[in-house]
Design an enzyme around this catalytic site. Structure first.
Site, PDB file in Angstrom:
ATOM      1  CG  ASP A 160      -1.820   1.169   1.335  1.00  0.00           C
ATOM      2  OD1 ASP A 160      -1.969   1.885   0.317  1.00  0.00           O
ATOM      3  OD2 ASP A 160      -2.402   1.399   2.406  1.00  0.00           O
ATOM      4  CG  ASP A 214       0.938   1.343   5.762  1.00  0.00           C
ATOM      5  OD1 ASP A 214       1.574   0.811   6.694  1.00  0.00           O
ATOM      6  OD2 ASP A 214      -0.205   1.815   5.914  1.00  0.00           O
ATOM      7  CG  ASP A 239      -2.482   6.481   1.897  1.00  0.00           C
ATOM      8  OD1 ASP A 239      -2.385   7.702   2.130  1.00  0.00           O
ATOM      9  OD2 ASP A 239      -3.563   5.875   1.817  1.00  0.00           O
TER      10      ASP A 239
END
Ligand SMILES: [Zn+2]
Ligand SMILES: [Zn+2]
Length: 411
Positions: free
Chosen positions: A93, A316, A95
């Protein structure tokens, strides 16, 4: 409380426009979870044996957000410790929340939930006034932030393909529908890796524990205090290669200000700038940094650590090491924006435009009362900035403001 109009639009989407060609592999072994408008809490431990069952559920229940497990289970409906974990995809992920940009101060706001203290930019760990750790955060899917997230994703894909040797058809790349990108690796090679093995992969990609002094020019001191050494050599693969190309870019761009920012002393900066051509020649022609008088091992270590930071991918780390993680289901709507999580081919990442390709609603308009919103773009049109006004916007733009609680619908 989510506005009724958001729910109505989502309902429309799931009854007409929801197609999911690329259903999760072995979907009957996955756990599904949903946040429902009606309940506002996560409903999980669901199992769907076939795609039409899932589609019927979406149509009837209209979730604001839909997720499935990266894990495969013998019994996805059982309690967590009785599910029978069989394996999991490797998930990344990226972000914007984890990437410092200079625009977060323009569009991100936070409020401490206990004392009400407000601030802009990256959310602090503790409230500076009362020390509380909980904040009401208003971020924004900003174009610049998404460009930085894309750049991190490109670096990640490079690690996965060139260093780890995953094939492109083992990698699925998605825009999350909000502030970043998701990369799913679906492969037998990683399926059974436990959390600590996944942590090793994370460490490699983030450059955690990489000792750059192995790569810094060797500076030895003789008894007479004369420095000798042959300089450093990089190899053409993996991190050494990244340090090599990173060092070239670094030296090309290094001016006095930049070098000062990373904490070098003036005389050292002067020496580096004066010897820039020789250093670059050494890198290009001999694949190494020649030793120069006045720039010691400590300085090179600091420079190389800075290069590691630039070359690593800002993922992440918690998501990747969690072997039970629920991740957003492709082609479903993101409740924070009204945009879709969409897949994109790896080869098309450079030209991918999230504000065009993730639009779920292309017709109609909605009148909204905007509290505040930064300038933004949806499709080819730009909007805002807005402050306390009533305005009629195309559905997708209005929905974004409604989902982000920056506006209310005008009945
Ligand atoms: Zn506080
Ligand atoms: Zn931004």
């Amino acid at each position: 409380m989510r506005s009724r109009i958001i729910c109505k639009l989502f309902q429309e989407y799931y009854s007409k426009d929801f197609h999911i060609e690329n259903a999760p592999k072995q979907m009957d072994k996955r756990e599904f979870g949903f946040i429902l408008f009606s309940e506002g809490v996560m409903v999980r431990h669901k199992r769907f044996k076939r795609l039409d069952e899932l589609k019927a559920f979406m149509r009837e229940n209209v979730p604001s957000d839909a997720y499935y497990s990266c894990a495969y289970y013998e019994d996805p409906e059982a309690e967590m410790d009785k599910k029978g974990w069989v394996g999991a995809d490797l998930i990344f992920d990226i972000d914007a929340d984890h990437i410092p940009t200079n625009c977060d101060r323009v569009h991100d706001e936070w409020t401490c939930i206990s004392c009400g203290f407000e601030g802009k930019g990256i959310v602090p760990k503790n409230c500076p006034i009362c020390g509380c750790e909980k904040f009401d955060v208003k971020t924004w899917p900003c174009e610049k932030c998404l460009e930085s997230a894309k750049a991190e994703t490109v670096k990640l894909l490079n690690f996965l393909i060139n260093d780890f040797g995953f094939l492109e058809d083992e990698i699925q790349l998605f825009f999350s529908g909000n502030r970043g990108y998701h990369v799913h690796v679906v492969s037998e090679a990683i399926k059974e890796l436990d959390s600590s093995a996944r942590k090793e992969i994370v460490d490699y990609i983030c450059g955690i524990g990489l000792d750059v002094s192995f790569h810094a020019p060797v500076v030895k001191k003789h008894e007479k205090g004369v420095e000798v050494g042959r300089g450093m050599r990089f190899s053409c693969f993996g991190w050494p290669q990244r340090l090599w190309s990173g060092a070239q870019t670094f030296l090309e761009e290094a001016n006095e200000n930049y070098l000062r920012e990373i904490g070098l002393k003036l005389d050292v900066i002067d020496t580096i700038v004066k010897n820039r051509a020789a250093l670059l020649r050494g890198l290009r022609e001999h694949g190494g940094l020649p030793l120069i008088r006045g720039v010691g091992a400590g300085t090179w270590k600091r420079i190389l650590e800075h290069i590691v930071n630039l070359q690593s991918a800002k993922i992440d780390t918690v998501v990747t090491t969690d072997t039970h993680r629920l991740i957003r289901l492709p082609n479903t709507l993101n409740g924070k924006t009204g945009f879709k999580k969409v897949e994109l081919p790896i080869s098309k990442i450079d030209e991918f435009d999230p504000f065009k390709e993730a639009i779920a609603f292309r017709d109609g308009s909605i009148k909204v009362k905007v509290v505040s919103a930064p300038a933004f773009r949806v499709g080819d049109e730009t909007f805002g900035p807005y402050k306390n006004g009533i305005i009629e916007l195309p559905t997708a733009a209005a929905l974004l403001l409604l989902c982000r609680e920056r506006a209310e619908a005008v009945e």
